[in-house]
Scaffold this motif. Structure first.
Motif, short mmCIF file in Angstrom:
data_model
loop_
_atom_site.label_atom_id
_atom_site.label_comp_id
_atom_site.label_asym_id
_atom_site.label_seq_id
_atom_site.Cartn_x
_atom_site.Cartn_y
_atom_site.Cartn_z
N ASP A 5 118.34 66.48 15.46
CA ASP A 5 116.58 65.88 15.59
C ASP A 5 116.94 64.31 16.58
OD1 ASP A 5 113.92 65.43 15.71
OD2 ASP A 5 114.17 64.93 13.73
N LEU A 6 118.14 63.58 15.46
CA LEU A 6 118.20 62.13 16.05
C LEU A 6 119.19 61.82 17.41
CD1 LEU A 6 118.59 59.95 13.03
CD2 LEU A 6 116.61 60.34 14.46
N ALA A 7 119.73 63.02 17.71
CA ALA A 7 120.75 62.81 19.30
C ALA A 7 119.66 62.07 20.19
CB ALA A 7 120.08 64.20 20.10
N VAL A 8 118.76 61.66 20.68
CA VAL A 8 118.25 61.03 21.72
C VAL A 8 118.11 59.66 21.93
CG1 VAL A 8 115.84 61.25 20.06
CG2 VAL A 8 115.95 60.59 22.66
N LEU A 9 118.51 59.22 20.49
CA LEU A 9 118.62 57.67 19.78
C LEU A 9 120.02 57.37 21.15
CD1 LEU A 9 118.08 57.91 15.57
CD2 LEU A 9 116.35 57.25 18.79
N ALA A 10 120.66 58.37 21.08
CA ALA A 10 121.71 58.55 21.86
C ALA A 10 121.78 58.45 22.79
CB ALA A 10 123.50 59.07 21.57
N GLY A 11 120.83 58.56 23.47
CA GLY A 11 120.67 58.99 25.18
C GLY A 11 121.34 57.75 26.08
N GLU A 45 118.23 54.22 30.52
CA GLU A 45 116.97 54.84 30.65
C GLU A 45 116.16 55.86 29.90
OE1 GLU A 45 120.13 56.65 32.94
OE2 GLU A 45 119.60 54.63 32.13
N ALA A 46 117.04 56.54 29.41
CA ALA A 46 116.46 58.14 29.16
C ALA A 46 115.46 57.65 27.33
CB ALA A 46 117.17 59.24 28.35
N TYR A 47 116.75 57.08 27.08
CA TYR A 47 115.78 56.25 25.36
C TYR A 47 114.77 55.42 25.55
CZ TYR A 47 115.76 53.55 21.30
OH TYR A 47 115.18 52.99 19.97
N GLU A 49 123.04 54.27 5.62
CA GLU A 49 124.73 53.80 5.92
C GLU A 49 125.30 54.73 6.66
OE1 GLU A 49 128.31 54.15 2.69
OE2 GLU A 49 126.48 54.46 2.17
N THR A 50 125.09 56.12 7.10
CA THR A 50 125.33 56.90 8.28
C THR A 50 124.19 57.38 9.06
OG1 THR A 50 127.82 57.21 6.15
CG2 THR A 50 127.16 58.82 8.81
N LEU A 51 124.51 57.38 10.27
CA LEU A 51 122.87 57.56 11.38
C LEU A 51 123.89 59.21 11.75
CD1 LEU A 51 120.89 56.73 12.50
CD2 LEU A 51 122.32 55.79 14.99
N TYR A 52 124.69 59.70 11.64
CA TYR A 52 125.40 60.85 12.18
C TYR A 52 126.06 61.95 11.31
CZ TYR A 52 122.91 59.89 16.50
OH TYR A 52 121.78 59.67 17.77
N THR A 105 127.32 57.14 18.00
CA THR A 105 127.05 56.55 16.71
C THR A 105 126.92 55.03 17.42
OG1 THR A 105 127.83 57.67 14.61
CG2 THR A 105 126.88 54.90 14.50
N ALA A 106 127.78 54.34 17.98
CA ALA A 106 127.94 53.27 18.88
C ALA A 106 126.65 52.77 19.72
CB ALA A 106 128.83 53.31 19.38
N THR A 107 126.24 55.02 20.46
CA THR A 107 125.56 54.13 21.56
C THR A 107 124.01 54.18 20.90
OG1 THR A 107 127.09 55.54 22.68
CG2 THR A 107 124.53 55.75 23.86
N ALA A 108 123.68 55.07 20.12
CA ALA A 108 122.50 54.98 18.97
C ALA A 108 122.73 53.71 18.48
CB ALA A 108 122.15 56.06 18.08
N ARG A 109 123.39 53.13 18.05
CA ARG A 109 123.48 52.23 17.74
C ARG A 109 122.80 51.31 18.29
NH1 ARG A 109 123.17 51.38 11.87
NH2 ARG A 109 124.09 52.88 11.03
N ALA A 110 123.08 51.20 18.98
CA ALA A 110 123.46 49.85 20.56
C ALA A 110 121.53 49.92 21.18
CB ALA A 110 123.85 49.90 21.92
N ASN A 111 121.18 51.19 21.22
CA ASN A 111 119.88 51.16 22.26
C ASN A 111 118.63 50.77 21.04
OD1 ASN A 111 120.25 52.58 24.38
ND2 ASN A 111 120.92 54.49 23.26
N LEU A 112 118.82 51.54 19.25
CA LEU A 112 118.26 50.21 18.29
C LEU A 112 118.00 49.15 18.32
CD1 LEU A 112 118.91 53.60 16.47
CD2 LEU A 112 116.65 53.52 17.06
N THR A 113 118.92 49.27 18.27
CA THR A 113 119.38 47.06 18.35
C THR A 113 118.70 46.20 19.67
OG1 THR A 113 121.75 47.69 17.02
CG2 THR A 113 121.22 45.24 18.07
#
Length: 209
Positions: A131-137, A140-142, A176-179, A188-196
């Motif tokens: 469900d949260l995979a989209v966060l790591a796109g 431009e996709a994010y 504490e753990t996103l994935y 994880t790193a890509t998702a956290r960068a997008n969220l931030t």
């Protein structure tokens, strides 16, 4: 329609009967509601595909069924969509699958409200990661995802949406753990960068000029 959301795919989980066909049609119709911009049939197909790709879990079919139902009720003006979706799953699956599996599907759907499964919850890990995979796109996709979510909340003012969205982003970044699954941890790193990046942008908009 993608093969992942066909009746054949559904029947592999819930059987081929008149009741099953009626329920599948109702579920697909719900996901196709016109107000959905992100939480739509494309999202359902993406989650189903990732559930298969991530693998694992003690009951893969329960995870697949939970994917079908995790946003079956999606009203941006409600705060209890996951709970109502879980109840919808119980009502729709009654008599189609074993009670033990129905209960697990309900539990998994409710889990998507916070996306914080226990460390030993293999089923929950697969569903939440999918469900949260989209966060790591890619960025431009994010951005497209974030824009689609904003469209779903068009009834809110910019100030109201920004406050609510900031709360969602802070919750996700505070996990504490996103994935949880082995494959998804690499996202994880890509998702956290997008969220931030989105959080920084939204906070900037709310800052006094």
């Amino acid at each position: 329609m993608t093969g992942l959301v066909t009746f054949e795919a559904w029947a592999g989980l819930a059987g081929d009967s008149p009741t099953s066909r009626t329920e599948w049609a109702a579920v697909v119709a719900a996901w196709g509601e016109p107000h959905r911009r992100y939480h739509d049939l494309a999202h359902l197909a993406a989650v189903l595909g990732l559930v298969d790709a991530l693998g694992g879990g003690a009951d893969p079919d329960a995870v697949r069924l939970a994917a079908w139902y995790h946003d079956v009720v999606y009203d941006p003006q409600r705060s209890d969509n996951e709970e109502i979706s879980a109840q919808r799953a119980r009502a729709g699956l009654r008599g189609l699958v074993a009670e033990e599996r129905v209960a697990e599907v309900e539990r998994l759907v409710r889990l998507t409200a916070g996306h914080d499964p226990a460390p030993d919850d293999g089923n929950g890990a697969v569903l939440c990661d999918a469900d949260l995979a989209v966060l790591a796109g890619p960025p431009e996709a994010y951005a497209g995802y974030a824009s689609a979510v904003r469209e779903e909340y068009a009834h809110l003012s910019d100030e109201e949406f920004t406050a609510g969205r900031i709360a969602v982003l802070e919750h996700l970044l505070g996990l504490e753990t996103l994935y949880r699954t082995e494959r998804a941890r690499a996202w994880t790193a890509t998702a956290r960068a997008n969220l931030t990046a989105e959080l920084t942008l939204l906070r900037g908009r709310g800052a006094p000029s």
